[in-house]
Enzyme design. Structure first.
Site, PDB file in Angstrom:
ATOM      1  CE  LYS B 229      -4.476  -1.973   0.535  1.00  0.00           C
ATOM      2  NZ  LYS B 229      -5.259  -1.736   1.348  1.00  0.00           N
ATOM      3  CD  GLN B 289      -2.538  -9.158   9.618  1.00  0.00           C
ATOM      4  OE1 GLN B 289      -2.833  -9.348  11.233  1.00  0.00           O
ATOM      5  NE2 GLN B 289      -2.877  -6.913   9.922  1.00  0.00           N
ATOM      6  CG  ASP B 324      -2.270  -4.483   1.725  1.00  0.00           C
ATOM      7  OD1 ASP B 324      -3.184  -5.816   1.564  1.00  0.00           O
ATOM      8  OD2 ASP B 324      -1.660  -4.271   2.572  1.00  0.00           O
ATOM      9  CG  ASP B 361      -3.897  -5.906  14.237  1.00  0.00           C
ATOM     10  OD1 ASP B 361      -3.855  -5.109  14.340  1.00  0.00           O
ATOM     11  OD2 ASP B 361      -4.224  -6.661  12.753  1.00  0.00           O
ATOM     12  CG  ASN B 362      -8.315  -6.641  13.967  1.00  0.00           C
ATOM     13  OD1 ASN B 362      -9.278  -6.053  14.073  1.00  0.00           O
ATOM     14  ND2 ASN B 362      -7.788  -5.898  12.468  1.00  0.00           N
ATOM     15  CD  GLU B 390      -6.944  -3.119  16.794  1.00  0.00           C
ATOM     16  OE1 GLU B 390      -7.020  -2.305  16.477  1.00  0.00           O
ATOM     17  OE2 GLU B 390      -6.423  -4.458  16.417  1.00  0.00           O
ATOM     18  CE  LYS B 501      -3.372   1.030   9.439  1.00  0.00           C
ATOM     19  NZ  LYS B 501      -4.479   0.303   9.772  1.00  0.00           N
ATOM     20  CE1 TYR B 502      -1.528   1.979   4.591  1.00  0.00           C
ATOM     21  CE2 TYR B 502      -2.652   3.540   6.207  1.00  0.00           C
ATOM     22  CZ  TYR B 502      -2.971   2.284   5.409  1.00  0.00           C
ATOM     23  OH  TYR B 502      -3.777   1.485   5.769  1.00  0.00           O
TER      24      TYR B 502
END
Lengths: 631, 631
Positions: B229, B289, B324, B361-362, B390, B501-502
């Site tokens: 990304k 992930q 991604d 995360d998640n 989270e 983040k990017y």
């Protein structure tokens, strides 16, 4: 530490109704609808499906009801418990791949990015479940019919299930009945002549006319002579005093015998039959204590506690002693299990004579494991037997007795007089989990309780308490004399002067003042309005007078009553009540059709706020059946 | 049906604290006191005694704490959980014949009816328990000393016990810590140079000066290149774009590797040590992930879901696709248990490097049984490891994650702005059973959440949200930039423009406006006041302004704060607060000593109602430490 990859992936939690995490059954009556809810969820966004599986104890077959998602991961299914006895149920849930396919494909189609290849997953699922011939074009795959077929026949993955929960289903009378209590020996109409069962039979038409459906009799067994109590609980009885029927047992017999002056067993069975013909069911008293003359002391001394000096230990609650009463010892070595079985056999004996309701005296002073077993044992053979717990004790014990099997319970109602007391007590009784195991029985008085409120409230006070008891729950009870406004106390005490527990009384059933007509009307209204036939379905509503209890009663079938009861027996109460028009989606200036059920008047209410005057000298309460004016 | 005469005679029920009938442990932190309560009762009026028995998982010895009767059959015992790890406890109760003897004899003595023979039972009990020499005259039998000796050594009858319950004890930081989040690559001070761990080390003094004690880093692993990304979440990255650190895995390695531009494992361990020296603990991110370049796709293709055409299935939430990102398949045949073990080993690897806090995360998109096992496995070896969930998802999943082991949880705090929202959310979080398993962590912002409120609230809004988060619970968190009042959004969205983040950002840590001084003060106040070091001990108090949240925070040691926070960042708020004088038994016209902790002012309040003006242009909140003026 190795993982258990087969552990349930789907969570099923907070299943309701349940009592103490399933340790005790949920109570219902036959014919009631049960709404089972559960939180059901899993990781990710794949679609779930769920069902409730239930089964009656006498039935080999499971029944299945699909659950629907309400919101916020809460699912529900409803079903009717038609039979008395125990049901078990559990909740099951699974991933539904076809539902996930439909949701995913629909989302893509809506966004305009669906491709023919995106159908492949759905096609494969349908062919595997329904055969190679099944239609698998896009339209067929997404049709309502296909979703229904696949919901029934499609694959189920990661199937999870809850623990089993139990429902204890009683017959309807467990939740809705109107009790009347008399001492059979007082039914001759002449205080100098001991009444008998035929005298009781002669009273049945009068009692049935008032609309009662259960006739409850204190113990009918032979009464002990040793240390017999006299009138007004005097320590020594006079030669003609009949004694307390709760001092059970004499040379004529014990708990399975009948006091000779009342009649014989055939006489009693005639009474049961005559009562049934009059629409009345007989409830018997089960009081475990023994008079010192009870045959068991001779036949089974090993069931009692004896002193080192060889004397019997009388009942006591130090410093008080009860020398007319001896308690059995449930935990004497020889009592386990012989005494327990013998006590069960007493109940079984009367059940065999046709009795299906037992009022149990002071169960909180006997071991809980005994009641739990005894009630289960009796009900395993006769699902329709009911037990009323007379435990006037601390709240947690009262609730526990209900959890372990008692069908109904006496309550603190007699001591709840103010609006705050009544609303908070009703809110406690109608909230989960209490409402799911405890059936409150509102007695307005008992032979032991001549409420202080009634001692000075006059006729209006009797009307107030009758209206409260008859409309707040499905179960209410009247001890003989209440309808005649009897209230003479032992001075300063909550007891009746000349208590029938210790002497024979004669009642003039036409004396004034009385509230016979009003009780008759209340019982008729109860029979005609489903809203009054259960504990739940009550909502307290706003009004501007703290001396007025104002509430809505409602049932699933749309029957709605508004009820306003003055709590103040000595003066007019003016009150502005708020009609809950919004419950029907009616605007604040809209109309509501009302029937005043106690006065047989119909009218239309215009607007949300309505003034009402409650008159203690006529009728200090109103019961309106209401419905939208325009249908 | 035969009775079980040995079934427990004494009831022990409603044991608290407990979560879902004991299905999950109750959480506490080391050093906390635990109050165990239970309803305990039995038939009859004999005296009961009760105790709590507890044991730590690493300890062979039971400890016993006697329970005391509070009222209404409710008993309590308190003890301190000193060690991290699991404790089990149960409640036990028994009939105490000597206590019954004392009560009965005392009642008779008081009524003047006690006889010498009435002592016999007590004498026999004492001789059996303490020997034939024990003193058994009336005075000795009833003495305090004898009661204590007999409570310890006397007979116990009908001993009952509850089921075992579990307590999960974390170290103190589980309930009290102040987090700060940075992207290590943004720490060079130059957006064109990728920051490294030495740059982070250079920032430690600044972060520690603000009073934070946990420094949380998003993933530090190699970042995928396939479908990377670009800035502001662009679908395609430019040649210099660093990619999202949540697209984990590249040819340099996967979840146990470090992104080369950040440094090496030894560099990272130097950072951990330097942080510890500065009073900061490093928290790492655990995001399962994988980027499509993750080595596992090559080494363990059997752990992923592949399409029929041999392509990999990218993450998707139809109609959205995340090209991604590739998700592992926990339930692929080859994944069970190899993948589960490999994931556990990642956490174990970082724990071995010294990491004791993982922000996950998640977690709600991965199977619950995995988390339950993994967390238990890690903590069985290191009781002091903490996991922050989270899961911004539906409430029941958030709670379930806490039940199965997560030590702390993100919350809905960022979306609770009004007084009603904040009070009702806090009441939910601090009520049983939620408070016993869910530790809410109040982040004022995150890289994913640029709250709408802050986008237009100006500096006063940042002060308001900092004061709320820092005082409402023991756990609060700040993502870098908040202290600089950074709020530029992607227009119309709750996201930051130029999200780290990017892309790599450079921060001017002295830019105006900022609230660095105020955050520093808040963290200092938190450290100095036990009342702010836990979730519980909060009471919302009356005040006459709906834009002002006014509450009391208190701890067992007598530390009491009164806190008033304006929720309106644009105007002065005048409010009349009510001092809870009655908490100290002070009359309405009495005095209270107050220290204004943000302004370092001491004064005396006279009387119950006090006017306060909250100024958004200076400080829209007040924190007063209060105590009675006269001691």
């Amino acid at each position: 530490m190795m993982p258990d990859c087969r552990a349930p992936r789907i969570v099923i939690e907070q299943v309701t109704p349940q009592v103490d995490a399933g340790a005790f059954p949920v109570k219902r009556v036959a014919g009631e609808s049960l709404a089972v809810q559960a939180d059901i969820f899993a990781d990710g966004h794949d679609k779930l499906a769920a069902a409730v599986i239930f089964r009656h104890q006498d039935d080999g077959e499971d029944s299945t009801v699909p659950m629907v998602l309400l919101n916020n991961d809460r699912w529900e299914a409803r079903f009717t418990v038609a039979l008395t006895g125990f049901y078990t149920f559990y909740v099951t849930a699974w991933f539904d791949p076809f539902a996930s396919f439909v949701a995913d494909y629909s989302a893509k189609a809506k966004a305009g990015v669906a491709k023919a290849a995106d159908l492949a997953e759905g096609q494969a699922l349908v062919r595997a479940a329904l055969g190679a011939d099944a239609p698998v074009d896009a339209q067929s795959l997404l049709s309502v019919e296909m979703r229904a077929r696949m919901a029934a026949s499609g694959p189920r993955r990661f199937v999870a299930r809850s623990a089993d929960l139990t429902i204890d289903v009683d017959r309807e009378a467990a939740g809705f009945s109107s009790w009347y209590e008399i001492f059979p020996r007082s039914q001759s109409g002449d205080a100098s002549r001991h009444g008998n069962f035929d005298d009781v039979i002669a009273q049945l038409p009068r009692i049935a006319r008032m609309g009662f459906d259960v006739l409850y009799l204190p113990p009918i067994h032979p009464i002990g002579r040793t240390n017999r109590k006299g009138r007004n609980n005097a320590l020594r009885a006079g030669p003609d005093d009949p004694g307390s029927p709760y001092a059970i047992g004499a040379e004529e017999g014990g708990h399975t015998a009948i006091h000779p002056e009342l009649g014989t067993l055939p006489d009693f069975k005639r009474l049961i039959a005559a009562a049934a013909d009059a629409g009345l069911e007989i409830a018997l008293d089960f009081a475990i204590q023994c008079a010192p003359d009870h045959p068991w002391l001779r036949e089974h001394p090993e069931w009692f506690a004896w002193q080192a000096d060889g004397s019997i230990k009388y009942a006591e609650n130090p410093p008080k002693k009860y020398e007319d009463i001896v308690n059995v010892d449930f935990y004497a070595p020889a009592s386990m299990p012989a005494l327990w079985l013998a006590l069960r056999d007493i109940v079984a004996f009367w059940a065999d004579q046709g009795i299906r309701i037992f009022r149990v005296d002071n169960p909180h002073t006997k071991p809980l494991p005994f009641w739990e077993w005894m009630i289960a044992d009796i009900r395993s053979r006769n699902h329709d037997v009911l037990f009323l717990s007379e435990a006037f004790t601390r709240p947690k014990m009262m609730y526990r007795l209900a959890k372990i099997g008692f069908s109904q319970s006496y309550t603190y109602f007699t001591w709840r007089n103010t609006k705050l007391e009544l609303e908070s007590y009703m809110n406690e009784l109608t909230s989960a989990p209490v409402r799911d195991f405890f059936r409150p029985h509102f007695f307005v008085n008992t032979p032991d309780i001549n409420p202080y409120f009634l001692q000075s409230a006059g006729r209006a006070g009797f009307l107030i308490r009758a209206a409260l008891a008859a409309t707040l729950t499905g179960l209410w009870g009247v001890y003989n004399g209440f309808e005649l406004c009897e209230a003479e106390p032992v001075p300063g005490r909550e007891e009746y002067m000349g208590s029938e527990k210790y002497e024979i009384r004669a009642w003039d059933h036409e004396r004034e003042p009385n509230i016979i007509k009003e009780i008759t009307a209340l019982n008729a209204i109860r029979r005609e309005n489903a809203a009054l036939q259960h504990l739940t379905g009550i909502e307290f509503l706003p009004c501007n007078n703290a001396q007025v209890l104002y509430f809505r009663r409602f049932s699933d079938d749309g029957n709605v009553l508004l009820i306003a009861i003055s709590l103040e027996p000595h003066s007019f109460q003016d009150v502005m009540i708020e009609l809950p028009l919004w419950r029907w989606g009616i605007a604040d200036d809209g109309d509501l059709k009302a029937e005043d059920l106690m006065r047989d008047e119909n009218f239309i209410w215009h607007g949300k706020y309505q003034p009402v005057r409650l008159n203690p000298f006529e009728m200090p309460f109103c019961i309106w059946r209401v419905s939208p004016a325009q249908v």
